[in-house]
Structure formats: C-alpha cells, structure tokens
Design an enzyme around this catalytic site. Sequence first.
Site, PDB file in Angstrom:
ATOM      1  N   CYS A 272      17.483  53.529  -9.677  1.00  0.00           N
ATOM      2  CA  CYS A 272      17.068  52.558  -8.650  1.00  0.00           C
ATOM      3  C   CYS A 272      15.670  52.746  -8.081  1.00  0.00           C
ATOM      4  O   CYS A 272      14.896  51.800  -8.023  1.00  0.00           O
ATOM      5  CB  CYS A 272      18.046  52.607  -7.483  1.00  0.00           C
ATOM      6  SG  CYS A 272      19.572  51.791  -7.846  1.00  0.00           S
ATOM      7  N   LYS A 275      12.460  51.750 -10.108  1.00  0.00           N
ATOM      8  CA  LYS A 275      12.535  50.342 -10.513  1.00  0.00           C
ATOM      9  C   LYS A 275      12.403  49.422  -9.288  1.00  0.00           C
ATOM     10  O   LYS A 275      11.688  48.428  -9.321  1.00  0.00           O
ATOM     11  CB  LYS A 275      13.885  50.114 -11.182  1.00  0.00           C
ATOM     12  CG  LYS A 275      13.809  49.307 -12.434  1.00  0.00           C
ATOM     13  CD  LYS A 275      15.100  49.365 -13.234  1.00  0.00           C
ATOM     14  CE  LYS A 275      16.288  48.796 -12.529  1.00  0.00           C
ATOM     15  NZ  LYS A 275      17.441  48.574 -13.392  1.00  0.00           N
TER      16      LYS A 275
HETATM   17  C1  UDX Z   1      20.067  55.487  -4.450  1.00  0.00           C
HETATM   18  C2  UDX Z   1      20.376  55.079  -2.997  1.00  0.00           C
HETATM   19  O1  UDX Z   1      20.652  56.262  -2.234  1.00  0.00           O
HETATM   20  C3  UDX Z   1      21.569  54.127  -2.959  1.00  0.00           C
HETATM   21  O2  UDX Z   1      21.784  53.685  -1.633  1.00  0.00           O
HETATM   22  C4  UDX Z   1      21.285  52.941  -3.869  1.00  0.00           C
HETATM   23  O3  UDX Z   1      22.408  52.089  -3.930  1.00  0.00           O
HETATM   24  C5  UDX Z   1      20.950  53.407  -5.266  1.00  0.00           C
HETATM   25  O4  UDX Z   1      19.849  54.339  -5.233  1.00  0.00           O
HETATM   26  P1  UDX Z   1      21.135  57.210  -6.177  1.00  0.00           P
HETATM   27  O5  UDX Z   1      19.941  56.886  -7.023  1.00  0.00           O
HETATM   28  O6  UDX Z   1      22.490  57.165  -6.802  1.00  0.00           O
HETATM   29  O7  UDX Z   1      21.192  56.217  -4.928  1.00  0.00           O
HETATM   30  O8  UDX Z   1      20.969  58.698  -5.596  1.00  0.00           O
HETATM   31  P2  UDX Z   1      20.259  59.338  -4.311  1.00  0.00           P
HETATM   32  O9  UDX Z   1      21.228  60.224  -3.661  1.00  0.00           O
HETATM   33  O10 UDX Z   1      19.592  58.332  -3.466  1.00  0.00           O
HETATM   34  O11 UDX Z   1      19.149  60.282  -4.986  1.00  0.00           O
HETATM   35  C6  UDX Z   1      18.035  59.747  -5.683  1.00  0.00           C
HETATM   36  C7  UDX Z   1      17.113  60.853  -6.158  1.00  0.00           C
HETATM   37  O12 UDX Z   1      16.456  61.476  -5.064  1.00  0.00           O
HETATM   38  C8  UDX Z   1      17.833  61.987  -6.900  1.00  0.00           C
HETATM   39  O13 UDX Z   1      17.066  62.383  -8.020  1.00  0.00           O
HETATM   40  C9  UDX Z   1      17.913  63.100  -5.877  1.00  0.00           C
HETATM   41  O14 UDX Z   1      17.981  64.369  -6.449  1.00  0.00           O
HETATM   42  C10 UDX Z   1      16.598  62.890  -5.135  1.00  0.00           C
HETATM   43  N1  UDX Z   1      16.616  63.441  -3.760  1.00  0.00           N
HETATM   44  C11 UDX Z   1      17.489  62.952  -2.841  1.00  0.00           C
HETATM   45  C12 UDX Z   1      15.708  64.442  -3.409  1.00  0.00           C
HETATM   46  O15 UDX Z   1      14.905  64.889  -4.229  1.00  0.00           O
HETATM   47  N2  UDX Z   1      15.731  64.927  -2.118  1.00  0.00           N
HETATM   48  C13 UDX Z   1      16.588  64.455  -1.178  1.00  0.00           C
HETATM   49  O16 UDX Z   1      16.530  64.938  -0.036  1.00  0.00           O
HETATM   50  C14 UDX Z   1      17.500  63.446  -1.555  1.00  0.00           C
END
Ligand code: UDX
Length: 480
Positions: A272, A275
Amino acid sequence: MVKICCIGAGYVGGPTMAVIALKCPSIEVVVVDISLSRISAWNSDQLPIYEPGLEDIVQQCKGKNLFFSTDVEKHVSEADIIFVSVNTPTKTRGLGAGKAADLTYWESAARMIANVSKSNKIVVEKSTVPVKTAEAIEKILTHNSKGINFQILSNPEFLAEGTAIQDLLSPDRVLVGGRETPDGKKAIQALKDVYSNWVPEDRILTTNLWSAELSKLAANAFLAQRISSVNAMSALCEATGADVSQVSHAVGKDTRIGPKFLNASVGFGGSCFQKDILNLVYICECNGLTEVANYWKQVIKVNDYQKNRFVNRVVSSMFNTVSGKKIAILGFAFKKDTGDTRETPAIDVCKGLLGDKARLSIYDPQVIEDQIQRELSMSKYDWDHPTHLQPMSPSTVKQVSVVWDAYEATRGAHGICILTEWDEFKTLDYQRIFENMQKPAFLFDGRNIVNVQKMREIGFIVYSIGKPLDPWLKDMPSVA
Ligand code: UDX
Ligand code: ADP
C-alpha cells in the site's frame, strides 16, 4: 437472505469476507477469483495467505455462509452487494507510468458486472488503491446499465496485515462513501446495516465518494510519513551518537504525537504505502500542485535512502566488499506475522548485496523459496497482477539459497542482516550462532530487535538502525 459477492480473493477480500460471514450469519458471502489456484487454496486446509486467526474463522464459516468459487459471473449475477477487491498495479508504460494506477482489472470487473447483472446492485469499491475509481466504475456501469440501478460505494479497507483479523473485528472506523441522492443514501444504509452487526454506530463514518477514497490515500501517506520521519532521525542519531529508540520514546510521549508507528527500520514495505503515495503524487501533479506532490515524494525518497544506507553500512563495514562472502538474511516478509513480500525492503537490500556479489542464505518462517526467487528476479511493479498473468520468473538467482532454519542460514556466514522483526529472531541462541560464523562476525539489525550490548559482549560487531555506532563502523561511509 442478503447475498454478498466479493471479486478478488486476496489479502483484502479473503479476510474481510471471512469476518463479514462470521459476524452476519444471515448473509451468504461468496468470494470469487479468476485465479483457480487461489480459490483451490481457500477451499483446502492450506489457505493462500498467512494471517493469525484467519484459519479458525474460515473453518467455522466455510460451507455454511462462506464460499469460494471461480464461477465469477454466476455469483455476481446473484448478489445484492458486490465488493470489488482486484489488483490495481502501478502503470509501467504510457500516461502516468511509474506512478498512476492501472485500472485494467477494475475496468474488466466493472464491464463483467454490467454484462451479467439482471437485478439492481450495490457495487462497493474495496481495492487497495482508490483513485477516483468509484467514479470511473460508475460511468462504465451506468453507460451499460440496461435499466438496472447500480449504486457505487467506496468502502476503503484500513486493515494492516499481521493484525487483519483484529483490525476487522474491532476497527478504529469504517468509512462508507456514496452519492448524496436518495438511492445513494439507501445504498449507504444497506452497507451500514452489514457493518452494524458488530461495529458500533459511532465508528461508521459516511462521506461523499471522493472523500472516502482520498481519506484512504491520506491515511496511508500520513502513516508512511511517520516512518520516513523517524528513519530520517535515525540517520541523524547515527551521525551524532543519539539513540533513535530513546528519541522516538520521548517524542511519542507527547499525546498530540502518540507512541505508535515510530519504530525506525530498514524501510517500510507492503502493497500500500508506496503505491498510495505514488498515486497521491500523480493526482497532485495532475492538479498542478507541484509543491504538494514534491512534499509527498520525499517520503518515498527517504525510504529508498534508508534501504541504500543499510546496504552501504553492510558493505563498507565488511572491508568495502562482500564479494563471495556468505551473508545470512533473517526475514524476507515486509513485516512480522505475514508471508507477504510485496515491496518488502528485503528485495532492495538483497539486490544491493547481490550487486556487490554477495552469496545470500535467506530464512523466513513464512516465505517459501519460489516466492523469494520470484521477488528477486521480477521487474519493479510486476508483482501486482493476478498470479497467472505475471511474467514467468526467469532463471533463478544462483547466489541465493533459501533455508528453513536461522542456524542453517547463519552457519559459516560473515554477516547477518535482520530484515523482518519476527519474534523468533529475538530469542535465537546468538552465542551458538556466533561460534559457527566467520570472524569478525557482523550483525546488522534492520529492525532494532536484538540487545546491542549483549551482542557486543558475545563478540559481534553490531550495527542497529539509529543506535550509537560501534567504533568499527564510525569512519565508514554510510551514504554512497
Ligand atoms: C498499511 C496500513 O497500516 C493499513 O491501514 C492499510 O490498510 C494498508 O497499509 P500494512 O501495509 O499491512 O498496512 O502494514 P503496516 O503495519 O502499516 O506496515 C507497513 C510497513 O511499515 C511495514 O514494512 C512495517 O515494517 C513498516 N513499519 C511500520 C515501520 O518500519 N515502523 C513502524 O513503526 C511501523
Ligand atoms: P489485495 O491485497 O488488494 O487483496 P491481491 O493481489 O491479494 O490484492 O488480490 C487481488 C485478487 O484479485 C487476485 O487474487 C486476482 O486473481 C483477483 N482478480 C483480478 N482481476 C480479477 C477479475 N476480473 N475477476 C476476478 N478476480 C480478479
């Protein structure tokens, strides 16, 4: 009995429909997909996606009010409410290449709905990248309506992978966007009625169509921006001797900022964030808002910078060459508790190390070899097409081996890179790992999960994102 059909049995469609089926026993839910292998997997004991808690729910509902089928047209024609959750890849050629969403799959789904429908339908947009999709789909449907009333709603999904079931069972909010006409309001109410089976009324927000879509892009852009902000700070911490965990803890104590989503990392991944931001940038540019577009572009630039910086740390610490050296990669998924590798930072880190001729031994508890090889050999953006339409993966990357155990991956290695924060990596026997490695033994923690002090006591030379640098690394350049 209300009938729901969801087109697209992926990470969004599958779990969302499973929870609707669980919470609404009087609704029949059918999830359809053009991919036979995906549907067969949903109908087997080995689900196509790993998500904690999902298997239980699917088992409870499958065959009762939850079905998976490839007979797309039959179930679409019988449904009252159709959710559409198909791929929206980034365009690779033509207008908007590298940024804009390619609505090919959406358009073909909409045309199919128009062709097979014999009764009024509510069509709900639930794709990952909404970019005025609802309006486009509305046009296709109303121009081919044959007197049928189609109401289009946007109902963006906010679940995060790894916690999808929890997020669906108890969402912060559910957003339903629709037209402000009497028929539009009726459709909004019909979808609200589904969610109100388990979501409190005050958490179901209604808006107009574009506000709902833009809210999803905005929410993801804000979240990604937080990570790029803390990652930018991590570079400054390394340069100055501060500790990014202490800084983010202190910053997060401010109730206006809050403590969540402030973990510095090797970079964000997932289907997500990048993109959605690219689409936001494209929409801004199309509206002549260059400064706004550049502001959001920077979030992606910092993310790319963070991944490059990590690779440079690895190579420069190891005497400026990793050629022929075995490097263990612990974790390949884009975050813990998922087997999803879409846009995972591990792809860029591995490609960077392979570019310097390293030999990689990769272990991830949920990702199989074929998927890793595909990710490392596929071109950018090719991942977001239905599996059977993806280009065949060319020859496998020979310098990569995928193993099923962290101890095996690290045996004889010169260095370890932790790229996913799986809980099991916190409790490995690092003493044993150290003894079986080449010396000096390097540990590069891209997720800040190991205890740096303890690792140094064992004998590792440690790099941990945004932490005070090991004397060994101090004079090594981290930026190319
Ligand atoms: C995200 C949004 O959170 C969600 O609401 C939406 O519907 C889809 O996109 P997702 O991509 O499944 O969800 O995972 P998310 O928990 O948001 O993590 C995204 C990325 O950020 C991961 O690679 C994660 O490791 C990274 N991340 C997250 C960090 O590097 N640090 C953080 O503190 C949190
Ligand atoms: P998401 O993360 O948004 O759920 P996925 O890529 O996991 O995305 O899922 C999208 C699914 O949509 C894929 O399984 C793909 O096969 C399916 N799909 C794409 N186009 C169509 C279509 N026209 N009809 C049915 N299914 C489709």
